[in-house]
Design a protein around this motif. Structure first.
Motif, short mmCIF file in Angstrom:
data_model
loop_
_atom_site.label_atom_id
_atom_site.label_comp_id
_atom_site.label_asym_id
_atom_site.label_seq_id
_atom_site.Cartn_x
_atom_site.Cartn_y
_atom_site.Cartn_z
N TYR A 156 0.80 -1.11 -0.01
CA TYR A 156 0.06 0.11 0.05
C TYR A 156 0.83 1.27 0.03
O TYR A 156 1.77 1.48 0.92
N TYR A 157 0.83 2.01 -1.09
CA TYR A 157 1.60 3.33 -1.07
C TYR A 157 0.60 4.56 -0.44
O TYR A 157 -0.44 4.81 -0.78
N ASN A 161 2.19 10.19 3.59
CA ASN A 161 3.69 10.57 3.94
C ASN A 161 4.60 9.92 3.05
O ASN A 161 5.98 9.95 3.23
N GLY A 162 4.23 9.50 1.71
CA GLY A 162 4.84 8.82 0.66
C GLY A 162 5.72 7.48 1.04
O GLY A 162 6.89 7.30 0.58
N PHE A 334 -3.40 3.25 8.25
CA PHE A 334 -2.28 3.88 7.84
C PHE A 334 -2.04 5.05 8.05
O PHE A 334 -3.40 6.01 8.09
N PRO A 335 -1.11 6.15 7.99
CA PRO A 335 -0.92 7.59 8.49
C PRO A 335 -2.11 7.93 7.34
O PRO A 335 -2.05 7.88 5.95
N HIS A 336 -2.83 8.95 7.80
CA HIS A 336 -3.92 9.78 6.87
C HIS A 336 -4.33 11.11 7.69
O HIS A 336 -4.21 11.32 8.57
#
Length: 377
Positions: A156-157, A161-162, A334-336
């Motif tokens: 998962y990209y 946060n790249g 994930f970060p979001h």
């Protein structure tokens, strides 16, 4: 002057002499007979009786004992095959098996057969622990290999946060915790059997996760993988909560019927949620969660009031309210960005299952302690 006796007198005297002589002979014969009879009795009494012994039958090897030997040989071979299947060194045990087989077949007495069977029984006991160790290690390696292979092909990209993250990281993580800890602490056959059962369940859950990942069925409908796992674990009756890590969703079943569904947030990659089967251990309201960390340390969060919490793992894993979030569902682990949430809403949980206040309140009222089951996959 000598006078001649009358003839009658002479006749009487001769008769008397004959009678006396006959009496003498008779008495002598009687005395001889008594003496001889006593001698015979004395001789007879002086002889010792010689006992005669009846030969005892030799114990035979019965068919039931032979069947027991055959069954134990078969059991021994099964353990050897299990150990070999998972890469264990079986050369020594195979030699023992051959020796036991020969000893049983060549035994010609009951004692010899029983001695050979006793040796066989001891060797069956001795192989159990190393065979189970080999099986547990083999299953752990299998889970690790499959999880790593799948994660390398499914990522998962995160544009927030790249960063690129492995999917299925929860299964990569449980290879070490709690699986490795369970194996390290196992010292008995029962302990290894428990660890093996947990590993087998983890593999089944991982395969369900892989299938569910590609399933386009809406989160609020019954999923085929849910049904399969409920059947596998015997959870087709009563209250069951199912959490899909791939969908970031929860589905609630009662007697195998879907009664409600919610979107959730599970553990972030650094603190993954635990896949597995559990049950609700306790329910709590208006409590305060603390991280046990100091500000600035990894994993720190300030003391946080929680209105509803349902614990399902004694190491501090809960389904609980997350009032600081406004976004739930796919990829929220994930970060979001969470425009309506606090600064702690930008990433997944620390391993718990986060829910909105009204959603967790419904689950809190639905669940019962010890009887409501939980499947996380």
């Amino acid at each position: 002057m000598y006078k001649a006796l009358p003839k009658s007198q002479k006749f009487l005297n001769r008769r008397l002499s004959i009678v006396l002589f006959s009496l003498f002979l008779a008495s002598t014969f009687l005395l001889s007979s008594c003496s001889g009879d006593g001698l015979v009795r004395a001789n007879a009494s002086s002889q010792k009786a010689i006992p005669t012994s009846t030969p005892m039958p030799t114990p035979t090897i019965g068919p039931m004992l032979q069947q027991q030997g055959s069954m134990q040989l078969e059991t021994f071979q099964q353990w050897i095959s299990l150990m070999k299947q998972y890469g264990g060194n079986t050369a020594h045990y195979q030699q023992q098996y051959t020796s036991d087989q020969q000893a049983l077949s060549s035994a010609t007495s009951l004692t010899a057969y029983q001695a050979a069977l006793h040796t066989l029984n001891e060797q069956v006991l001795s192989i159990k622990l190393p065979a189970l160790q080999a099986e547990a290690t083999g299953l752990q390696q299998k889970l690790s290999q499959q999880a790593n292979d799948w994660a390398n092909k499914h990522t998962y990209y995160d544009s927030y946060n790249g960063t690129t993250y492995n999917l299925g990281y929860e299964y990569q993580a449980i290879v070490n915790y709690p699986t490795q800890g369970e194996m390290d602490s196992s010292q008995t056959v029962a302990a290894y059997q428990y660890a093996i059962g947990q590993l087998s369940n983890s593999l089944a859950n991982f395969h369900a996760y892989q299938t569910d990942f590609s399933d386009k069925t809406p989160y609020n409908q019954i999923h085929r993988t849910d049904t399969q796992l409920l059947q596998k674990y015997g959870y087709t009756s009563g209250n069951v909560i199912v959490v899909s890590l791939a969908e970031q969703a929860m589905r609630v079943y009662q007697d195998n019927k879907l009664v409600n569904s919610f979107q959730v947030v599970t553990g972030m990659p650094d603190h993954p949620s635990l896949p597995g089967t559990w049950w609700i251990e306790n329910r709590q309201t208006n409590i305060k969660f603390t991280s046990g960390k100091k500000p600035g340390q990894e994993g720190y969060y300030p003391p946080t009031p929680i209105a509803y919490a349902l614990q399902y793992h004694s190491d501090g894993y809960f389904i609980h309210q997350s009032w600081w979030r406004t976004m739930y569902g796919p990829d929220m682990q994930f970060p979001h960005m969470d425009p309506g949430g606090s600064s702690f809403a930008y990433q997944g949980s620390h391993g718990c299952v986060n829910m909105s206040t009204p959603d967790v309140q419904w689950v809190y009222n639905f669940a019962t302690v010890d009887t409501t089951k939980l499947v996380v996959y």
